[in-house]
Design a protein around this motif. Structure first.
Motif, PDB file in Angstrom:
ATOM      1  N   HIS A 199       2.968 -71.483  60.720  1.00 27.51           N
ATOM      2  CA  HIS A 199       4.392 -71.278  60.952  1.00 27.51           C
ATOM      3  C   HIS A 199       4.595 -70.195  62.015  1.00 27.51           C
ATOM      4  N   THR A 202       2.463 -69.158  64.256  1.00 25.08           N
ATOM      5  CA  THR A 202       2.012 -69.616  65.576  1.00 25.08           C
ATOM      6  C   THR A 202       3.094 -70.476  66.220  1.00 25.08           C
ATOM      7  N   ALA A 203       3.668 -71.380  65.378  1.00 25.88           N
ATOM      8  CA  ALA A 203       4.705 -72.267  65.904  1.00 25.88           C
ATOM      9  C   ALA A 203       5.884 -71.435  66.390  1.00 25.88           C
ATOM     10  N   GLU A 204       6.257 -70.423  65.564  1.00 26.51           N
ATOM     11  CA  GLU A 204       7.388 -69.555  65.912  1.00 26.51           C
ATOM     12  C   GLU A 204       7.110 -68.831  67.221  1.00 26.51           C
ATOM     13  N   GLU A 259       5.000 -69.728  69.558  1.00 31.53           N
ATOM     14  CA  GLU A 259       5.028 -70.667  70.680  1.00 31.53           C
ATOM     15  C   GLU A 259       6.470 -70.953  71.097  1.00 31.53           C
ATOM     16  N   ARG A 260       7.328 -71.111  70.047  1.00 33.70           N
ATOM     17  CA  ARG A 260       8.733 -71.408  70.338  1.00 33.70           C
ATOM     18  C   ARG A 260       9.338 -70.254  71.147  1.00 33.70           C
ATOM     19  N   ARG A 261       9.012 -69.001  70.679  1.00 35.20           N
ATOM     20  CA  ARG A 261       9.582 -67.843  71.366  1.00 35.20           C
ATOM     21  C   ARG A 261       9.066 -67.747  72.794  1.00 35.20           C
ATOM     22  N   GLU A 273       8.064 -70.174  74.609  1.00 34.32           N
ATOM     23  CA  GLU A 273       8.718 -71.204  75.415  1.00 34.32           C
ATOM     24  C   GLU A 273      10.113 -70.758  75.824  1.00 34.32           C
ATOM     25  N   GLU A 274      10.827 -70.179  74.808  1.00 33.25           N
ATOM     26  CA  GLU A 274      12.191 -69.700  75.087  1.00 33.25           C
ATOM     27  C   GLU A 274      12.171 -68.662  76.195  1.00 33.25           C
ATOM     28  N   ARG A 275      11.224 -67.662  75.991  1.00 32.91           N
ATOM     29  CA  ARG A 275      11.124 -66.571  76.965  1.00 32.91           C
ATOM     30  C   ARG A 275      10.763 -67.124  78.349  1.00 32.91           C
TER      31      ARG A 275
END
Ligand code: ADP
Length: 608
Positions: free
Chosen positions: A331, A333-335, A337-339, A341-343
């Motif tokens: 979870h 790691t996914a978070e 990665e999401r951040r 990507e956002e950044r």
């Protein structure tokens, strides 16, 4: 709710199974321990029986051998001879000591003891009658016999062997008996964990490892029983008490519960008959240690179960925790990665915006530069306008004067006054020289601003500048003082551009001193550290500190409309920067001081 009830039922079933399993394991463990106990008891029984048989066998043939002795037979022939009796007394005493038996004695055919190894003791058998003992009657009947019982004279328990003694005619005239003690054998049974005892056919304990068990009966003591036991006086007058016990079978194992002083004890019981001795040997093994052993096994089993259960529980929990941690990691790691990507997207957006801004700024810069270029051009035009005004003034004046001189010269020539006419012509020539000087200056000023950098000696440039500025300085009544050393090294600059800067600075100084009490303007030049610093100082109002930061900005001016464009210093600053130098403004108290610092041209380039 239903799930909970089902779980409860499951838990109860598991508990019941566990209890059943433990109970069964306990039973098995106890049976196993009892079997083992029985094995040990049987081994002990075998050993005890062998030892007893061996002990008895040692004495079995002793009476027979003694009965064969001539001296003994002689006594049987003459039983009442005192000398023979004494001699046999001594013989029996010796043999008794040699054999380690309890007593050896000889009885007449009527049962009266005529000789004995214990003849010298107060409780001597001599004179005692033993005709009631089975060993006497059996031997008198011609058989070797054996018997065990408590001595009626000595009160000492013993085992008796007997044999008939024949007289010189071969008739049975006496009986010889050997009594052996049993205490030694019995003593060897004590101290162990086993209970060992010997019972006679009537069920009375005749030997026992426990002293208080002795002479107790393990069979019901009925009247018949008493009648059967008594005639031989086996136990003399010893009171026989029952040994309370209860036998039961546990599988192949016989258990005997014996009550002693109110306490009950269970024993594993084994027994075997010794027909030749006429008794039965019993061995008992206390079950308490066996039960403890079984309980220990069960306890260990329970402990092992608990340990295994705990281990399984811990393992299960650890597995669950690991799975949870893994899930959390996934979870996280996914978070992450999401951040990221956002950044990244944010950064890309910002980059894009920055690029746009840079492009816009470049465009604005280009526009500004274009505007600046056009303003420079405007500034030049303005300067040109000023210069044209100055020029027309400078040229028209000499031209008008020259015309006047020419008119006068024509009149003077008509009058024939040639010397004065020549003077006039010389004046006209001087005026023409002046006009040509102005032309020369204009040529210089018109030179392309993009002139190449080279060594520029300052002194000649200042002469030209003075000429350009002469009219303007004079108009305000300013006085220009030059302080330039003769050995000042040439500067690395473009002469036209440097002059433009100087013209601007001097023009501003002239404006500043206009109407001031002290109208001196000082231009100084000094060289140091490979550079030359030119300063222009006036004694006018000076530059207010609040304005000092803005005077180099384009279009900044404090002069009234039409008086100044606010471009002079801005253009000058650009030029100085292009030449690789610096321009700055300082407070000179009173007045302002502008300083321009430019690099010195290298000597090799001076030569060129
Ligand atoms: P302009 O002379 O057309 O106003 P400049 O760029 O040459 O434009 O000068 C900008 C301003 O700097 C002037 O308006 C003036 O206020 C100030 N300034 C320049 N030189 C001097 C000086 N020597 N003494 C006082 N103020 C000065």
């Amino acid at each position: 709710m239903r799930v909970r009830r089902r779980r409860m039922a499951m838990a109860l079933a598991v508990m019941a199974l566990l209890v059943l399993g433990i109970w069964q394991a306990g039973r098995l463990a106890l049976n196993h321990a009892l079997d083992q106990g029985q094995g040990r008891a049987e081994t002990a029984l075998r050993l005890t029986e062998n030892a007893l048989a061996g002990y008895l066998a040692r004495y079995q043939s002793v009476p027979m051998l003694l009965a064969e002795l001539d001296a003994v037979r002689d006594l049987a022939t003459h039983p009442d001879d005192p000398a023979r009796r004494r001699s046999i007394d001594r013989l029996l005493e010796q043999r008794n000591a040699l054999l380690g038996s309890s007593d050896i004695y000889i009885m007449r055919a009527d049962g009266l003891t005529i000789a004995a190894s214990n003849h010298a003791r107060s409780d001597s058998f001599v004179g005692q009658v033993f005709d009631y003992r089975p060993y006497f009657s059996d031997a008198l009947a011609g058989r070797t016999a054996r018997f065990y019982g408590v001595g009626t004279t000595s009160g000492v328990r013993g085992y008796y062997f007997s044999a008939p003694v024949r007289d010189s005619d071969g008739q049975i005239a006496a009986v010889i008996a050997v009594k052996i003690g049993l205490d030694q054998v019995e003593a060897s049974w004590r101290g162990g964990e086993l209970r060992i005892f010997v019972t006679d056919p009537d069920g009375v304990l005749f030997m026992a490892s426990q002293p208080d068990w002795l002479y107790r009966a393990i069979v019901p003591m009925s009247r018949d029983w008493r009648a059967r036991v008594d005639p031989t006086q086996r136990y003399d007058d010893v009171t026989i008490r029952p040994l309370v016990h209860q036998d039961r079978q546990a599988g192949d194992v016989r258990l005997s519960q014996i009550t002693e002083g109110g306490a009950r004890r269970d024993y594993v019981a084994v027994s075997r008959a010794m027909p030749e001795a006429g008794w039965t040997v019993h061995v008992l093994l206390d079950t308490a240690p066996l039960r403890a052993q079984a309980q220990l096994v069960v306890a260990l089993l329970i402990l092992g179960g608990c340990v295994a259960g705990s281990a399984a529980l811990i393992l299960g929990q650890r597995r669950a925790r690991t799975a949870e941690r893994l899930a959390m990691q996934i979870h996280a790691t996914a978070e992450l990665e999401r951040r990221v990507e956002e950044r990244t997207a944010d950064l890309a957006r910002m980059n894009h915006r920055l690029e746009q801004e840079i492009t816009e700024r470049r465009a604005t810069e280009a526009e500004l530069r274009a505007a600046q270029d056009s303003l420079v051009q405007v500034g030049k035009l303005a300067a040109l306008g000023q210069m044209s005004a100055a020029l027309s003034h400078e040229i028209n004046q000499p031209l008008a004067a020259a015309r006047n001189y020419a008119d006068s010269a024509a009149i003077l020539i008509e009058r024939g006054d040639s010397p004065r006419a020549r003077d006039n012509i010389a004046q006209i020539m001087a005026l023409l020289d002046r006009i040509s000087a102005i032309g020369k200056h204009l040529r210089n000023a018109a030179r392309k601003p993009g002139d190449r950098l080279g060594p520029v000696p300052l002194a000649p440039l200042l002469v030209e500048t003075q000429m350009i500025m002469g009219v303007r300085l004079a108009a305000v009544g300013a006085q220009l003082d030059l302080d330039v050393p003769d050995d000042l090294p040439p500067l690395l600059a473009g002469p036209t551009r440097l002059q433009q800067v100087l013209v601007n600075l001097l023009g501003n100084a002239a404006d500043a001193v206009e109407g001031a009490p002290d109208r001196r303007i000082t231009l100084t030049a000094r060289s140091d550290d490979g550079a030359v610093t030119i300063t222009v100082r006036d004694r006018g109002p000076g530059v207010a500190p609040a304005l000092a930061g803005r005077i180099f900005d384009p279009f900044f001016t404090t002069k009234g409309p039409g008086a100044g464009l606010g471009l002079g210093l801005s253009i000058s600053a650009n030029i100085v920067r292009d030449l690789g130098g610096r321009i700055s403004c300082h407070d000179a108290e009173p007045g302002a001081l502008f300083s321009v610092r430019l690099p010195v041209a290298r000597p090799d380039r001076v030569a060129a």
